[in-house]
Design an enzyme around this catalytic site. Sequence first.
Site, PDB file in Angstrom:
ATOM      1  N   LYS A 108     -61.191  41.802 -10.746  1.00 34.66           N
ATOM      2  CA  LYS A 108     -62.235  41.795  -9.569  1.00 34.66           C
ATOM      3  C   LYS A 108     -62.683  43.166  -9.295  1.00 34.66           C
ATOM      4  CE  LYS A 108     -60.628  37.822  -7.160  1.00 34.66           C
ATOM      5  NZ  LYS A 108     -59.492  37.266  -8.151  1.00 34.66           N
TER       6      LYS A 108
HETATM    7  C1  PLP Z   1     -59.340  36.207  -8.801  1.00 40.98           C
HETATM    8  C2  PLP Z   1     -58.779  35.873 -10.037  1.00 40.98           C
HETATM    9  C3  PLP Z   1     -58.633  34.842 -10.958  1.00 40.98           C
HETATM   10  C4  PLP Z   1     -59.609  33.715 -10.942  1.00 40.98           C
HETATM   11  O1  PLP Z   1     -61.001  34.274 -10.905  1.00 40.98           O
HETATM   12  P1  PLP Z   1     -62.323  33.130 -10.328  1.00 40.98           P
HETATM   13  O2  PLP Z   1     -63.434  33.988 -10.654  1.00 40.98           O
HETATM   14  O3  PLP Z   1     -61.749  33.015  -8.837  1.00 40.98           O
HETATM   15  O4  PLP Z   1     -62.208  31.963 -11.170  1.00 40.98           O
HETATM   16  C5  PLP Z   1     -57.701  34.579 -12.109  1.00 40.98           C
HETATM   17  N1  PLP Z   1     -56.979  35.860 -12.402  1.00 40.98           N
HETATM   18  C6  PLP Z   1     -56.776  36.978 -11.468  1.00 40.98           C
HETATM   19  C7  PLP Z   1     -55.472  37.890 -12.055  1.00 40.98           C
HETATM   20  C8  PLP Z   1     -57.519  36.909 -10.236  1.00 40.98           C
HETATM   21  O5  PLP Z   1     -57.436  38.182  -9.467  1.00 40.98           O
END
Ligand code: PLP
Length: 452
Positions: free
Chosen positions: A110
């Site tokens: 993120k």
């Molecule tokens: C947010 C997150 C996901 C999922 O990502 P999306 O965009 O919601 O599909 C997967 N792995 C980790 C470690 C995350 O922080």
Amino acid sequence: MRFLSTRGQTPALGFSDAVATGLAPDGGLFLPERLPDFSGDLGRFERLNYAELCFEFLRVFATDIPADTLRAIVTQSYTRFDHPEIAPLKPLAKNLYVLELFHGPTLAFKDFALQLLGNLYAHQCQVRKETINVLGATSGDTGAAAIHGLIGRPGTAIFILYPDGRVSPLQERQMACTGAGNVFALAVDGTFDDAQAALKEIFADQAFRTRHRLSAVNSINLARVLAQCVYYLYAWLKLPASERGNVEFVVPTGNFGNVLAGWMLQKMGVPIRGFRVATNQNDILYRLFTTGEYRVGDVQPSLAPSMDIQVASNFERFIYFAVGRDPAKVRQVMATFKQTGAYQFENFNRDTFTASRTSDAEIAAIIARVYRDYGYVADPHTACGFKELNSDRVNIVLSTASPAKFPDTIKSAIGLEPKHPSLEALKSRPIVKHRIKATPDAIRAFIDARAV
Ligand SMILES: *Cc1c(COP(=O)(O)O)cnc(C)c1O
């Protein structure tokens, strides 16, 4: 370039306004009015480093920001990653790579979007000579990444609600040990859903929203999806030319934001063969891609907590394309889903997607197997990606978090406890959190006292 809402009842906006608005007023999500074609640019892109590539990609969309300013914003956004490649592509075996997306400040993917979004917000403040207050609720990674995108930025304050005692200790420390005066970690007395419900009410209070120039941090912001397209492109360009035509990206998926970005890039003229949507036991998307029915279930807490969702908020963007870009049809699908908790697509076109589902027991076994077979330590989210690989394709598994964020799960799977210096440093810093009732009034009062 202008941006349209998937529900078709919001006037088109420029990039900066669409980013500042987040969710469109008609309840829809913003998408570019047309998808550009990069197929003629791929040769030229090959020589660029990560930040340069990101700038070349985003400039096509962010046409309302002067090029030099955009370049500075993008460059700044990737200075706090601890790997020179930013998104290193590591070969594990023949036809198998892992794309590591956890070298940013909070050690999860993120950061790619939220470092950029933080800088875009700060830029808006400067241009408009205004302050901004950012508010969000988190069950873990998003809150930490949003905080680290705005840490210490003048003219901004960020308030993140999380359920007290229900996020991992390291995640809490990432939010509550920053020492920054503009960051407020609010430990809510209640569940994530309680926090989310209070937040919804606060955002519905127009007067309060306007008074504090309140902006939401969540997974549906247009800038997040566009920022995430770039690492797919970067990885594709890093491959030997002989492998590029046969790539399948394997994407650990919750809200469908990450994998949607890759799919949109494919529609922009980058020849990617397909995508695998890898869910944990919360498998709404697995069921959709195998049966054509989108039906909400109960969220079951899992070893891969950042994928513990049952309504994939970014999925509406895919629906928009799947129904032939017809906003009236999108409204109908979403209304039916809201009323009944399900939607059955007729002749569902799954495009180039396949899906897999991984239970908690399988996650532990996969972590052990991947370590044994490749000497690689995968975090529990990434492990879902390794459930099954396509032997006809070059598989690129996206690694969405550092294993060091989940020391207990890794230790019980392989007997080793992964560590990361930035997390170790957090352990000696004081936690500054504000315990608060999960009511709109309590939260409003807190913000009234601390907003910039
Ligand atoms: C947010 C997150 C996901 C999922 O990502 P999306 O965009 O919601 O599909 C997967 N792995 C980790 C470690 C995350 O922080």
